[in-house]
Design a protein around this motif. Structure first.
Motif, short mmCIF file in Angstrom:
data_model
loop_
_atom_site.label_atom_id
_atom_site.label_comp_id
_atom_site.label_asym_id
_atom_site.label_seq_id
_atom_site.Cartn_x
_atom_site.Cartn_y
_atom_site.Cartn_z
N MET A 208 0.83 -1.21 0.00
CA MET A 208 0.00 0.00 0.00
C MET A 208 0.86 1.26 0.00
O MET A 208 0.48 2.27 -0.59
CB MET A 208 -0.97 0.00 1.19
CG MET A 208 -2.07 -1.04 1.05
SD MET A 208 -2.96 -0.98 -0.53
CE MET A 208 -3.69 0.62 -0.49
N SER A 209 2.03 1.20 0.64
CA SER A 209 2.93 2.35 0.57
C SER A 209 3.49 2.50 -0.85
O SER A 209 3.70 3.62 -1.32
CB SER A 209 4.05 2.24 1.61
OG SER A 209 5.01 1.30 1.23
N PHE B 126 1.79 1.69 -3.53
CA PHE B 126 0.66 2.28 -4.25
C PHE B 126 0.60 3.78 -4.02
O PHE B 126 0.36 4.56 -4.95
CB PHE B 126 -0.65 1.61 -3.80
CG PHE B 126 -1.86 2.14 -4.48
CD1 PHE B 126 -2.06 1.97 -5.84
CD2 PHE B 126 -2.83 2.82 -3.76
CE1 PHE B 126 -3.19 2.47 -6.48
CE2 PHE B 126 -3.95 3.33 -4.38
CZ PHE B 126 -4.14 3.15 -5.74
#
Length: 127
Positions: free
Chosen positions: A86-87, A89
């Protein structure tokens, strides 16, 4: 209590990813000024909130990575890899939306992608 080092190659890669992330977290937590300068950020004079945010982020990175190392369970590695993904992303969004396509930004994107892919690849049996 014995020190646990995995015997499977895939788990060793996930383990190394967690170790590197824990070390990054320690650097961010104990050297926020250096970290912020590396990232191209500078908190305002007399304002400690920037340093507090960096230290907090470093503590979270260290804590999550240390938890993955201590528990050494596939689902923990999956959660760890998903959080790092997610980081990644977020960095991709920054490159696309904010013009964050500097050499430093791309380098940090690649490092984060590699660190995220190792535990995820282990959990899904790709290594």
């Amino acid at each position: 209590m014995e020190f646990y080092f995995p015997t499977e190659f895939g788990e060793q890669l996930a383990f190394v990813s967690a170790v590197i992330t824990a070390l990054i977290g320690l650097v961010v937590m104990f050297a926020p000024g250096l970290t912020l300068r590396f990232c191209g950020l500078q908190p305002r004079e007399g304002m400690a909130e920037g340093f507090a945010a960096a230290r907090s982020h470093g503590g979270m990175l260290f804590g999550f990575a240390a938890g993955a190392l201590l528990l050494a369970q596939p689902m923990v590695y999956l959660a760890f890899g998903a959080a790092l993904a997610m980081s990644v992303f977020g960095r991709v969004l920054s490159v696309m939306s904010d013009g964050g396509s500097s050499l430093r930004g791309i380098l940090l994107l690649v490092v984060a992608a590699v660190l995220a892919s190792l535990p995820i690849a282990y959990v899904f049996g790709l290594t």
